[in-house]
Design a protein around this motif. Structure first.
Motif, PDB file in Angstrom:
ATOM      1  N   TYR A  60       0.834  -1.201   0.000  1.00  0.00           N
ATOM      2  CA  TYR A  60       0.000   0.000   0.000  1.00  0.00           C
ATOM      3  C   TYR A  60       0.869   1.250   0.000  1.00  0.00           C
ATOM      4  O   TYR A  60       1.996   1.237   0.486  1.00  0.00           O
ATOM      5  CB  TYR A  60      -0.917   0.034   1.233  1.00  0.00           C
ATOM      6  N   ASP A  84      -4.127   0.920  -2.634  1.00  0.00           N
ATOM      7  CA  ASP A  84      -3.654  -0.432  -2.948  1.00  0.00           C
ATOM      8  C   ASP A  84      -2.783  -0.305  -4.200  1.00  0.00           C
ATOM      9  O   ASP A  84      -3.267   0.109  -5.259  1.00  0.00           O
ATOM     10  CB  ASP A  84      -4.853  -1.351  -3.205  1.00  0.00           C
ATOM     11  N   VAL A 124      -8.348   2.655  -1.071  1.00  0.00           N
ATOM     12  CA  VAL A 124      -9.115   1.741  -0.233  1.00  0.00           C
ATOM     13  C   VAL A 124      -9.573   2.422   1.061  1.00  0.00           C
ATOM     14  O   VAL A 124     -10.401   1.886   1.786  1.00  0.00           O
ATOM     15  CB  VAL A 124      -8.323   0.449   0.078  1.00  0.00           C
ATOM     16  N   MET A 125      -9.024   3.601   1.329  1.00  0.00           N
ATOM     17  CA  MET A 125      -9.456   4.379   2.486  1.00  0.00           C
ATOM     18  C   MET A 125      -9.067   5.838   2.280  1.00  0.00           C
ATOM     19  O   MET A 125      -7.953   6.132   1.849  1.00  0.00           O
ATOM     20  CB  MET A 125      -8.794   3.875   3.769  1.00  0.00           C
ATOM     21  N   LYS A 170      -9.335   9.398   4.625  1.00  0.00           N
ATOM     22  CA  LYS A 170      -9.691   9.949   5.938  1.00  0.00           C
ATOM     23  C   LYS A 170      -9.091  11.338   6.090  1.00  0.00           C
ATOM     24  O   LYS A 170      -8.104  11.690   5.445  1.00  0.00           O
ATOM     25  CB  LYS A 170      -9.166   9.066   7.078  1.00  0.00           C
ATOM     26  N   MET A 193      -6.697   4.692  12.541  1.00  0.00           N
ATOM     27  CA  MET A 193      -7.641   4.428  11.452  1.00  0.00           C
ATOM     28  C   MET A 193      -6.989   3.578  10.363  1.00  0.00           C
ATOM     29  O   MET A 193      -7.602   2.643   9.840  1.00  0.00           O
ATOM     30  CB  MET A 193      -8.157   5.735  10.860  1.00  0.00           C
ATOM     31  N   VAL A 194      -5.742   3.906  10.035  1.00  0.00           N
ATOM     32  CA  VAL A 194      -5.021   3.143   9.013  1.00  0.00           C
ATOM     33  C   VAL A 194      -4.803   1.709   9.491  1.00  0.00           C
ATOM     34  O   VAL A 194      -5.039   0.748   8.745  1.00  0.00           O
ATOM     35  CB  VAL A 194      -3.676   3.824   8.664  1.00  0.00           C
ATOM     36  N   GLU A 232      -6.476  -0.062  11.645  1.00  0.00           N
ATOM     37  CA  GLU A 232      -7.746  -0.801  11.647  1.00  0.00           C
ATOM     38  C   GLU A 232      -8.155  -1.189  10.224  1.00  0.00           C
ATOM     39  O   GLU A 232      -8.636  -2.297   9.987  1.00  0.00           O
ATOM     40  CB  GLU A 232      -8.838   0.011  12.335  1.00  0.00           C
ATOM     41  N   LYS A 233      -7.979  -0.291   9.284  1.00  0.00           N
ATOM     42  CA  LYS A 233      -8.330  -0.597   7.893  1.00  0.00           C
ATOM     43  C   LYS A 233      -7.440  -1.711   7.338  1.00  0.00           C
ATOM     44  O   LYS A 233      -7.921  -2.596   6.628  1.00  0.00           O
ATOM     45  CB  LYS A 233      -8.224   0.664   7.028  1.00  0.00           C
ATOM     46  N   GLU A 284      -8.623  -4.961   8.617  1.00  0.00           N
ATOM     47  CA  GLU A 284      -9.837  -5.326   7.887  1.00  0.00           C
ATOM     48  C   GLU A 284      -9.480  -5.890   6.515  1.00  0.00           C
ATOM     49  O   GLU A 284     -10.011  -6.919   6.099  1.00  0.00           O
ATOM     50  CB  GLU A 284     -10.736  -4.099   7.738  1.00  0.00           C
ATOM     51  N   LEU A 285      -8.583  -5.230   5.819  1.00  0.00           N
ATOM     52  CA  LEU A 285      -8.182  -5.695   4.482  1.00  0.00           C
ATOM     53  C   LEU A 285      -7.472  -7.042   4.553  1.00  0.00           C
ATOM     54  O   LEU A 285      -7.663  -7.893   3.697  1.00  0.00           O
ATOM     55  CB  LEU A 285      -7.284  -4.643   3.810  1.00  0.00           C
TER      56      LEU A 285
END
Length: 177
Positions: free
Chosen positions: A108, A130, A137-138, A140, A164-165, A167-168, A171-172
């Motif tokens: 990323y 990505d 992909v995010m 913020k 935030m990064v 956590e994302k 998730e990914l």
């Protein structure tokens, strides 16, 4: 009582040994660009503001590293673009930025811009891209409202964005498995 204390100590030791990192797959590799100051005020790029943005960048990167994200050094192609273009150039050209990050080993690319539309606020904005798909992909942003010298508020903004990064990315990674 001694038996209970021994069991508690054993249990705590066991928790310490069982580290979730040991069960994780290969770590996510991210190339993180420093925040570029996009200062729209009448007195742009004040040394104090540049120092604050540098602190925001270094704290943000340190928080990401502390969260277990492997940071990939910024390659020469991106460094050249950052030094020769406007602060928002790569932010506005995500696919091009991702192409420049190819073959870096990163999964990323994090593009960061600190928008300063007035003397009162700075809006740190980030895009997580990505590199393979060249897609965001995010996206913020946060509001940084403080004095140039208030390092605590700057650090909290960096921590918030890094969280935030992180956590994302978790998730990914979960979606990939």
């Amino acid at each position: 009582m001694r038996n209970l204390i021994s069991k508690v100590i054993f249990f705590l030791g066991l928790i310490t040994l069982i580290n979730p990192v040991a069960f994780a797959g290969p770590s996510t590799k991210v190339m993180v660009l420093d925040f570029q100051l996009n200062d729209l005020t009448d007195l742009p790029n004040a040394p104090e503001e540049l120092a604050r943005i540098a602190y925001l960048s270094s704290t943000f990167k340190q928080e990401l590293a502390d969260d277990g994200i492997e940071l990939v050094p910024v390659n020469d192609q991106l460094k050249v673009e950052l030094s020769n273009q406007s602060p928002t150039y790569l932010f506005d050209r995500v696919e091009y930025a991702a192409k420049l990050a190819e073959n870096s080993g990163a999964d990323y690319l994090l593009i960061a811009v600190a928008l300063k539309p007035t003397y009162l606020f700075v809006y740190p904005r980030i895009l997580l891209v990505d590199i393979k798909t060249q897609k965001v992909v995010m996206a913020k942003a946060s509001q940084l409202e403080s004095s140039w010298l208030d390092k605590n508020t700057t650090a909290r903004s960096a921590e918030k964005l890094a969280y935030m990064v992180s956590e994302k990315l978790k998730e990914l990674a979960g979606q990939a498995n």
